[in-house]
Scaffold this motif. Sequence first.
Motif, short mmCIF file in Angstrom:
data_model
loop_
_atom_site.label_atom_id
_atom_site.label_comp_id
_atom_site.label_asym_id
_atom_site.label_seq_id
_atom_site.Cartn_x
_atom_site.Cartn_y
_atom_site.Cartn_z
N ARG A 532 -6.56 -7.16 -10.33
CA ARG A 532 -6.73 -8.57 -9.93
C ARG A 532 -5.38 -9.25 -9.73
NH1 ARG A 532 -11.80 -8.09 -13.04
NH2 ARG A 532 -13.44 -8.75 -11.60
N LEU A 533 -4.39 -8.91 -10.54
CA LEU A 533 -3.06 -9.48 -10.35
C LEU A 533 -2.46 -9.02 -9.02
CD1 LEU A 533 -1.48 -9.23 -13.91
CD2 LEU A 533 -2.09 -11.30 -12.67
N LEU A 534 -2.65 -7.73 -8.70
CA LEU A 534 -2.14 -7.22 -7.43
C LEU A 534 -2.79 -7.96 -6.27
CD1 LEU A 534 -0.40 -4.97 -6.03
CD2 LEU A 534 -2.49 -3.64 -5.90
N ARG A 535 -4.07 -8.22 -6.37
CA ARG A 535 -4.75 -8.97 -5.32
C ARG A 535 -4.19 -10.39 -5.21
NH1 ARG A 535 -11.13 -7.48 -6.49
NH2 ARG A 535 -11.07 -5.35 -5.67
N GLY A 536 -3.93 -11.00 -6.37
CA GLY A 536 -3.42 -12.36 -6.35
C GLY A 536 -2.03 -12.46 -5.74
N VAL A 537 -1.19 -11.47 -6.00
CA VAL A 537 0.18 -11.46 -5.47
C VAL A 537 0.21 -10.93 -4.05
CG1 VAL A 537 2.49 -10.48 -5.79
CG2 VAL A 537 1.17 -11.24 -7.78
N GLY A 538 -0.63 -9.95 -3.75
CA GLY A 538 -0.62 -9.29 -2.45
C GLY A 538 0.10 -7.96 -2.53
N VAL A 539 -0.45 -6.97 -1.84
CA VAL A 539 0.14 -5.63 -1.89
C VAL A 539 1.57 -5.63 -1.36
CG1 VAL A 539 -0.02 -3.26 -1.03
CG2 VAL A 539 -2.08 -4.46 -1.77
N ASP A 540 1.79 -6.25 -0.22
CA ASP A 540 3.12 -6.24 0.39
C ASP A 540 4.14 -6.95 -0.50
OD1 ASP A 540 2.20 -4.82 2.54
OD2 ASP A 540 1.91 -6.57 3.82
N PHE A 549 13.52 -2.72 -8.29
CA PHE A 549 13.82 -1.87 -9.45
C PHE A 549 14.35 -0.50 -9.03
CE2 PHE A 549 10.69 -4.97 -10.78
CZ PHE A 549 11.18 -5.41 -12.00
N GLY A 550 14.62 -0.33 -7.75
CA GLY A 550 15.15 0.93 -7.27
C GLY A 550 14.10 1.91 -6.81
N PHE A 551 12.83 1.54 -6.83
CA PHE A 551 11.76 2.43 -6.41
C PHE A 551 11.69 2.45 -4.88
CE2 PHE A 551 9.50 0.74 -10.45
CZ PHE A 551 10.35 1.50 -11.24
N ALA A 552 11.61 3.65 -4.31
CA ALA A 552 11.56 3.78 -2.86
C ALA A 552 10.18 3.37 -2.35
CB ALA A 552 11.86 5.21 -2.45
N ALA A 553 10.17 2.67 -1.21
CA ALA A 553 8.90 2.23 -0.63
C ALA A 553 7.98 3.40 -0.32
CB ALA A 553 9.16 1.42 0.64
N SER A 554 8.57 4.56 0.03
CA SER A 554 7.77 5.74 0.36
C SER A 554 7.02 6.28 -0.84
CB SER A 554 8.66 6.84 0.95
OG SER A 554 9.69 7.18 0.03
N ASP A 555 7.45 5.92 -2.06
CA ASP A 555 6.78 6.38 -3.28
C ASP A 555 5.72 5.39 -3.76
OD1 ASP A 555 8.35 8.69 -3.44
OD2 ASP A 555 9.94 7.64 -4.52
N LEU A 556 5.57 4.26 -3.06
CA LEU A 556 4.65 3.21 -3.49
C LEU A 556 3.50 3.10 -2.50
CD1 LEU A 556 7.39 0.54 -4.33
CD2 LEU A 556 6.33 2.18 -5.91
N PRO A 557 2.31 3.58 -2.85
CA PRO A 557 1.17 3.52 -1.93
C PRO A 557 0.82 2.07 -1.57
CG PRO A 557 0.50 4.36 -4.07
CD PRO A 557 1.95 4.22 -4.13
N ARG A 558 0.55 1.82 -0.30
CA ARG A 558 0.28 0.46 0.17
C ARG A 558 -1.22 0.18 0.07
NH1 ARG A 558 3.77 -2.83 2.53
NH2 ARG A 558 5.26 -1.12 2.72
N ASN A 559 -1.72 0.24 -1.15
CA ASN A 559 -3.12 -0.11 -1.40
C ASN A 559 -3.27 -0.50 -2.86
OD1 ASN A 559 -3.70 2.39 -2.99
ND2 ASN A 559 -3.37 3.38 -1.00
N GLU A 560 -4.48 -0.87 -3.24
CA GLU A 560 -4.68 -1.43 -4.58
C GLU A 560 -4.57 -0.41 -5.70
OE1 GLU A 560 -8.34 -3.58 -4.45
OE2 GLU A 560 -7.44 -5.31 -3.43
N THR A 561 -4.59 0.90 -5.38
CA THR A 561 -4.40 1.90 -6.44
C THR A 561 -3.00 1.82 -7.02
OG1 THR A 561 -3.64 3.63 -4.90
CG2 THR A 561 -6.02 3.46 -5.30
N LEU A 562 -2.10 1.15 -6.30
CA LEU A 562 -0.74 0.96 -6.82
C LEU A 562 -0.77 0.28 -8.18
CD1 LEU A 562 2.36 0.93 -6.44
CD2 LEU A 562 2.10 -1.23 -5.22
#
Length: 857
Positions: A532-540, A549-562
């Motif tokens: 619910r927090l992810l939805r409130g903030v938005g995936v992007d 934090f140094g995490f590569a965008a390619s390692d971060l799935p662009r969906n709510e499972t993140l």
Amino acid sequence: MILFGIMTIAGIYFYLKDDLPDVTTLSDVRLQTPMQVFTADGELISQFGEKRRIPLKLEEMPPLLVQAFLAVEDTRFYEHPGIDIIGIFRAVTVVASSGDFSQGASTITQQLARNFFLSREKKIARKVKEIFLAFHIEQLLSKDQILELYLNKIELGQRSFGVGAAAQVYFGKTVHELTVDEIAIIAGLPKAPSALNPVRSASNARARRNVVLGRMLDTGVIDKATYQQAIAAPVTSRLHGAQITASAPYIAEMVRQEMVARFGEETAYSAGLQVFTTIQSKQQAAAKIALQQNLYNYDERHGYRGPVAQLWPAELTEAADAEAVYQETDPLSPADIQAYLDQQSGIEDLHSAVVTAVSAQSADIMLAGGQQVTLEWDGLKWARSFISDERQGVAPKTAYSILAPGMHILVRKSDEKWRLSQVPLPSSAIVAIDPHNGAIRSLIGGYSFSQSQFNRATQAKRQVGSNIKPFIYSAALEHGYTLASIMNDAPIHQWDDNAGIAWRPKNSPAVYDGPIRIREALAKSKNVVSVRLLRGVGVDNTIRHLQKFGFAASDLPRNETLSLGSASLTPLELVTGYATFANGGYLVTPYVIDKILDEDGVELYQHQPAVACRDCLAETETKAETAIDNEALLNDLFNTLETDAAADRNNAIVTESTAAPIAEHVISEQNSFLIADALKSSVWGGGDWQRGTGWNGTAWRVQSLKRRDISAKTGTTNDSKDTWFSGFTPDLAVTVWVGFDDSNRSLGRAQWHANMGQQQSAGAESGARTALPAWLSYMQTALQDVAEQQTPPPVGLASVRIDLKSGLLSRSNDHTSDFEYFKPGTEPTQYAGTDVQQISFDKSRDKKTDEEEIELF
């Protein structure tokens, strides 16, 4: 005839003069010595190089060792001018009478000339060159300088060069620890190092040793009694590696790769560089013990997979509740068992053993070397049978159901007692860094480097599970949420038109508390609140925040499972992110090489890490290049490099800097403090246990450390395929991962074990059950002498008393209220009990979900 001889020698000299090497290079010779890697406190981790050499000054060598070489190689060394006329006449006589060129007449000076400039071929031209070079060397260097070079340069077999290396390679000693017979063995090696070394042939080494001892007796170096004692000594030798005093093979490999990249292989392996790392030896040893013991514990929970081999058949022929009788077919003799065990190689602290007898509550075993020991019931009772990752057999009642004579098993020492064991199937990694500057204090990349060189701490990208949640919550705090905001901890049911199925993320365990404060939701690791927090903030928006934090965008799935941890990160990447919460919001860069010295101990490189600076203004963030500390020395080291390699060289060295560079300030100090403080609730929980409102966070076991300055978070992925635990204090951030190398394999679950009682941990494997114990074990050592320290709240945070149920202001001063921190302008303005309710709802695209939440409230 004399005149003719002089003219002949002069003619030969002028004929060969142009082919003679320049011996003046000996006055500034650089012996090829291996690269050595040390911990920050000076313990040797490893050394790399084709040639093993430990250079010593002549005065650092024991006089008896020097005299032994002189006695057997060149008795008149300090008297002749570089060649021994008597020896030459003797050799010429042998050649003239028999045609045999094997008779040597080379002095130590001639051998030095041959070792540096010539080949070992037995030809007259080479011998003549050797003589002329010896004269030149004697004019250039003193006798002591020649002898010192010789004793450091001479090849002594098994890739050892010089007496220092030979003492280590053959006997695992320094030159001062050698006995007389060992000195004689080393002094006898120059004649034929490959054939006479004691590892290759003990008999050849013994015969040559006795010759040397005889020469030492004849020349008065030793007396008759010493001679008799030394000649009677057995020849016992085996190959020894470098005297490693700190076990960090994964770190050593990281350093090796970086050094080769900086300097090239030839310089890295042969220039005698001394690399000092950021590793602390005591913490590194604790990390190894913690990781391995944790894997042993997991393996024991899941059952015994049986012996390595069955050397001879043994069948139980009587009831197991009495002393058993075994029908054994062709059992091996003790000598045969010992011979078999001598051929087995161990792994880490596991030893091969053969079961020789079994009784109701114990078993007799033989170890390598013929040692006989008994496995008591406490070291056996864990070994119920392994059925699958999810199931184990019944608890054994006697040793008969576990072992039988003839079994080849693995055992280890635990609390000074032998214990049945096995090589753990799962893998693990642990990494600890200093959050102030990124210095890696400890790193273990797997159970055993000899088993697998794959570094799971730096190379294995695995799903992080709930370890991602602090970063999700950090993004929420940047978008208007507070730790007192109320979210709905209730099941989510969302239809996916594209997939044709409903997405139903669930809490683990599947317990739902309804309206819950964000602080408590993070501490309890509520999955649906994270969604619910992810939805409130938005995936992007969330992904953009996580990239800070140094995490590569390619390692971060662009969906709510993140929000549930589907991102894949390495343990080093993850712990670096957690360090940002520990240091006030700065992104540090992990590093392992602190400084590099040349073979003379002169500093070539000093790392200048970008540091977290709480006292610095964010506007002063700078990025500083590594600088050159001693370019002149490094130019000498790189004299073989071409001009176009200068850019690469600049990456290897640093210039002096008046101030340390400041790390990038990626989140506010207020944000980092709030998340760190909320993660303390993961350890200590909240509420009032006496009044029935108390609750625990998922990291409650950390309370055993009895410290209030620890922030921590568990992490478990679907089906327990990856388990994590990350935690930090103001000065140390540590992450532990446990899982199978096969990412599709679940860690499973352990059933109750009747024999183990409270010693076991039954249930599904998880971050708290599987990874946290290793983290705890490590921190018990790492924090042993470190005083507890609390980070004061940064300027700008307000602390107000809130109602624990609604998150609103409270006028109460009892168990229903507590203080909470807020960023300026985010604190609640209404008091609990008023008509206006300040509750944060999920801004879902699904209208039905919003209506369900309101109805639940």
